[in-house]
Design an enzyme around this catalytic site. Sequence first.
Site, PDB file in Angstrom:
ATOM      1  N   HIS A   1      -5.118 -33.880  17.313  1.00 50.31           N
ATOM      2  CA  HIS A   1      -3.873 -34.818  17.834  1.00 50.31           C
ATOM      3  C   HIS A   1      -2.838 -33.916  18.428  1.00 50.31           C
ATOM      4  O   HIS A   1      -1.523 -34.327  18.405  1.00 50.31           O
ATOM      5  CB  HIS A   1      -3.443 -35.727  16.446  1.00 50.31           C
ATOM      6  CG  HIS A   1      -4.347 -36.629  15.995  1.00 50.31           C
ATOM      7  ND1 HIS A   1      -4.221 -37.845  16.334  1.00 50.31           N
ATOM      8  CD2 HIS A   1      -5.555 -36.456  15.331  1.00 50.31           C
ATOM      9  CE1 HIS A   1      -5.457 -38.291  15.721  1.00 50.31           C
ATOM     10  NE2 HIS A   1      -6.361 -37.483  15.112  1.00 50.31           N
TER      11      HIS A   1
ATOM     12  N   GLY B   1      -5.028  -2.171   5.202  1.00 54.33           N
ATOM     13  CA  GLY B   1      -4.178  -3.277   4.852  1.00 54.33           C
ATOM     14  C   GLY B   1      -4.948  -4.561   4.869  1.00 54.33           C
ATOM     15  O   GLY B   1      -4.824  -5.469   4.002  1.00 54.33           O
ATOM     16  N   ARG B   2      -5.463  -4.622   6.008  1.00 54.30           N
ATOM     17  CA  ARG B   2      -6.055  -5.985   6.308  1.00 54.30           C
ATOM     18  C   ARG B   2      -7.154  -6.295   5.862  1.00 54.30           C
ATOM     19  O   ARG B   2      -7.945  -7.460   6.108  1.00 54.30           O
ATOM     20  CB  ARG B   2      -6.147  -6.483   7.911  1.00 54.30           C
ATOM     21  CG  ARG B   2      -6.574  -5.299   8.693  1.00 54.30           C
ATOM     22  CD  ARG B   2      -6.260  -5.206  10.189  1.00 54.30           C
ATOM     23  NE  ARG B   2      -6.606  -4.270  10.997  1.00 54.30           N
ATOM     24  CZ  ARG B   2      -6.154  -3.246  11.225  1.00 54.30           C
ATOM     25  NH1 ARG B   2      -4.953  -2.937  10.358  1.00 54.30           N
ATOM     26  NH2 ARG B   2      -6.614  -2.331  11.982  1.00 54.30           N
TER      27      ARG B   2
ATOM     28  N   GLU C   1      -5.334  -7.258  15.080  1.00 57.00           N
ATOM     29  CA  GLU C   1      -4.778  -6.089  14.621  1.00 57.00           C
ATOM     30  C   GLU C   1      -5.881  -4.947  14.689  1.00 57.00           C
ATOM     31  O   GLU C   1      -5.702  -3.602  14.868  1.00 57.00           O
ATOM     32  CB  GLU C   1      -4.085  -5.774  13.353  1.00 57.00           C
ATOM     33  CG  GLU C   1      -2.953  -4.719  13.228  1.00 57.00           C
ATOM     34  CD  GLU C   1      -2.195  -4.943  12.044  1.00 57.00           C
ATOM     35  OE1 GLU C   1      -1.005  -4.678  12.100  1.00 57.00           O
ATOM     36  OE2 GLU C   1      -2.840  -5.505  10.762  1.00 57.00           O
TER      37      GLU C   1
ATOM     38  N   LYS D   1       0.943  -1.258   0.062  1.00 57.95           N
ATOM     39  CA  LYS D   1      -0.127   0.196   0.016  1.00 57.95           C
ATOM     40  C   LYS D   1       0.927   1.363   0.037  1.00 57.95           C
ATOM     41  O   LYS D   1       0.610   2.250  -0.805  1.00 57.95           O
ATOM     42  CB  LYS D   1      -0.970   0.137   1.212  1.00 57.95           C
ATOM     43  CG  LYS D   1      -1.995   1.257   1.192  1.00 57.95           C
ATOM     44  CD  LYS D   1      -2.939   0.809   2.367  1.00 57.95           C
ATOM     45  CE  LYS D   1      -3.667   2.159   2.825  1.00 57.95           C
ATOM     46  NZ  LYS D   1      -4.452   2.024   3.837  1.00 57.95           N
TER      47      LYS D   1
ATOM     48  N   LYS E   1       8.843  -1.058  14.769  1.00 59.77           N
ATOM     49  CA  LYS E   1       9.597  -0.580  13.572  1.00 59.77           C
ATOM     50  C   LYS E   1      10.775   0.438  13.689  1.00 59.77           C
ATOM     51  O   LYS E   1      11.822   0.371  13.264  1.00 59.77           O
ATOM     52  CB  LYS E   1       8.523  -0.087  12.442  1.00 59.77           C
ATOM     53  CG  LYS E   1       7.802  -0.966  11.928  1.00 59.77           C
ATOM     54  CD  LYS E   1       7.035  -0.493  10.686  1.00 59.77           C
ATOM     55  CE  LYS E   1       5.635  -1.058  10.372  1.00 59.77           C
ATOM     56  NZ  LYS E   1       4.536   0.076   9.698  1.00 59.77           N
TER      57      LYS E   1
ATOM     58  N   GLU F   1      10.271  -4.755   4.759  1.00 53.61           N
ATOM     59  CA  GLU F   1      10.457  -6.062   4.344  1.00 53.61           C
ATOM     60  C   GLU F   1      10.227  -6.256   2.710  1.00 53.61           C
ATOM     61  O   GLU F   1      10.967  -6.920   2.094  1.00 53.61           O
ATOM     62  CB  GLU F   1       9.520  -6.992   5.033  1.00 53.61           C
ATOM     63  CG  GLU F   1       9.621  -7.374   6.313  1.00 53.61           C
ATOM     64  CD  GLU F   1       9.055  -6.099   7.409  1.00 53.61           C
ATOM     65  OE1 GLU F   1       8.650  -5.019   6.948  1.00 53.61           O
ATOM     66  OE2 GLU F   1       8.705  -6.494   8.808  1.00 53.61           O
TER      67      GLU F   1
HETATM   68  C1  G6Q Z   1      -2.737  -4.024   7.949  1.00 52.60           C
HETATM   69  C2  G6Q Z   1      -1.520  -3.232   8.219  1.00 52.60           C
HETATM   70  C3  G6Q Z   1      -0.291  -4.084   7.910  1.00 52.60           C
HETATM   71  C4  G6Q Z   1       0.224  -3.752   6.666  1.00 52.60           C
HETATM   72  C5  G6Q Z   1       1.640  -4.150   6.238  1.00 52.60           C
HETATM   73  C6  G6Q Z   1       2.043  -3.792   4.852  1.00 52.60           C
HETATM   74  O1  G6Q Z   1      -3.657  -3.573   8.250  1.00 52.60           O
HETATM   75  O2  G6Q Z   1      -1.428  -2.006   7.956  1.00 52.60           O
HETATM   76  O3  G6Q Z   1      -0.024  -5.471   8.021  1.00 52.60           O
HETATM   77  O4  G6Q Z   1      -0.833  -4.338   5.678  1.00 52.60           O
HETATM   78  O5  G6Q Z   1       2.485  -3.329   7.219  1.00 52.60           O
HETATM   79  O6  G6Q Z   1       2.075  -2.504   4.316  1.00 52.60           O
HETATM   80  P1  G6Q Z   1       2.297  -2.129   2.990  1.00 52.60           P
HETATM   81  O7  G6Q Z   1       1.102  -2.655   2.097  1.00 52.60           O
HETATM   82  O8  G6Q Z   1       2.262  -0.709   3.121  1.00 52.60           O
HETATM   83  O9  G6Q Z   1       3.653  -2.807   2.358  1.00 52.60           O
END
Ligand code: G6Q
Length: 543
Positions: free
Chosen positions: A380, A263-264, A349, A203, A508, A209
């Site tokens: 199990h 994002g989620r 989250e 996003k 972070k 990462e």
């Molecule tokens: C979700 C969070 C988080 C996000 C990641 C990746 O609701 O905001 O999990 O999706 O940190 O972020 P980017 O899509 O900006 O790389």
Amino acid sequence: MIEAATVQLEKLMAHHDANANRQTLSLFEENPDRFQTFSAQCGELLFDYSKCNISPETLQLLFELAEAANVSEKRAALFAGAAINTTENRAVQHMALRNMSGAPVIIDGKDVMPDVLAVRQAMARFAEAVRSGDIAGQGGKFTDIVNIGIGGSDLGPVMATAALGPFHDGPKTHFVSNIDGADILEVLKVVNPATTLFIVASKTFTTQETMTNANTARQWLVDALGEEAVVNQFAALSTALDKTSAFGIADDRAFGFWDWVGGRYSIWSAIGLSLMIAIGAKRFDEFLGGAHAVDQHFQNTPDSVNVPLLMALVGIWHRNVCGYDTHAVLPYDQYLHRFPAYLQQLDMESNGKRIDLDGAKVSHETGPIVWGEPGTNGQHAFYQLIHQGTSVIPADFLIAAEAAEHVGDHHEKLAANAFAQTEALMVGKDEQQARSELADKGLSEADIDKLAPHKVFPGNRPTCTFLYPKLTSFVLGQLVALYEHKVFVQGAIWDINSYDQWGVELGKELAGELLPVVKGEQEPTGRNGSTVGLVNAFHAMRK
Ligand code: G6Q
């Protein structure tokens, strides 16, 4: 929680205390129609919560709690595109991405649907061309797709691509998320650079990462095929289209979305491209359609049969009134093996918050710890604790009436296990029964005394069951959207912001500060003794 809701929660607690010894099984004896009364349908999907210790009076009090917490008004504000994510001053409108009604969706005075549909059409054109080979790599038709993203830009595509495995007829998909180089290394070992498409899903297009993995992939591709391969073999999914072009990604391969998509909650957006390439644009539309059907159900169905509302209220009963800390999600559906991980992010989250909308500390528990694994594997492993441990763990069981793919009588055995577990958890086994079973086996009185306590199952342990016809794209869309709206209702009752995630920031920031220290470019001075000790030991071990 607002005052009126707090008062209602206290009533629920008093009701709980007054019924402390109530057995769920006895509620079935009181009401032979309990299964019908304490279950609801969303389309063909059935939600059964009759095995929870909830009487008609409990349910009535829970509905009154939702009313006292203004859930209907908050739901109307959500769907109206109000900026309900108050700490970021953003609307929360992932529902627009799956709006199949043709109706406009207004955010900040503008209908967002033309832009939503334009991106979806561009994605579909691209996805179908990749699938057919019309868009290809230097070595011909793409055989492999590598989605590089993390958190919300990874868990949705991973979960949904696994869930819809039986419909996966596009190129093979791989997902790289972890900053641990092992993640990308293992994928690069098995793909051919000339026939691999990399999709950078981010996003913000700044996430450490994702950008680290994307740059590693880019270098690997350039080393193999030259700089010109980047424009052909990279695509991007982002709200920051200026940054995607700076990375070298062609504008017609960059698919946008908007800040009102969390994002989620972004699997419905361009972030779903790897899923769309895997299953095709038509099935992706069906996935959106399932979620859209739930959006309509959530808005238009009366409380008594409104599945997301019921899911949320049952959860509030367990978390706030009964005091249970965790919530297990147990899919009896191997294709849903990443669904618990997906829901962990969605729920924890969103509702892992301790400050309310007014900035005050909440006076009650909020989101539970969500966890789970598919059945029957979990049986199990950790079910021992669910049956006989000291913690009560409310659990959701998910099972299809029909297997996505038939193999002998596996599915009947799977279903029998699912139904057996929920029955065992509710019915249990008392000491008298345990003793008589041991006596039937011919054990001595002394041995019976010794063993019987271990053979007792307390029962009265709550479960909900989701039963759906078959795990299709539509049903998967339904399941995800049901949980999304459950999370919304719970956040509304707790009066917290379910749509920000400030709790992920501090770590972070510190990782940024510590990187030069770990690299040996700076001394670990001014930090706590443990971190200094660990960094020094790290350096010593590497010598
Ligand atoms: C979700 C969070 C988080 C996000 C990641 C990746 O609701 O905001 O999990 O999706 O940190 O972020 P980017 O899509 O900006 O790389």
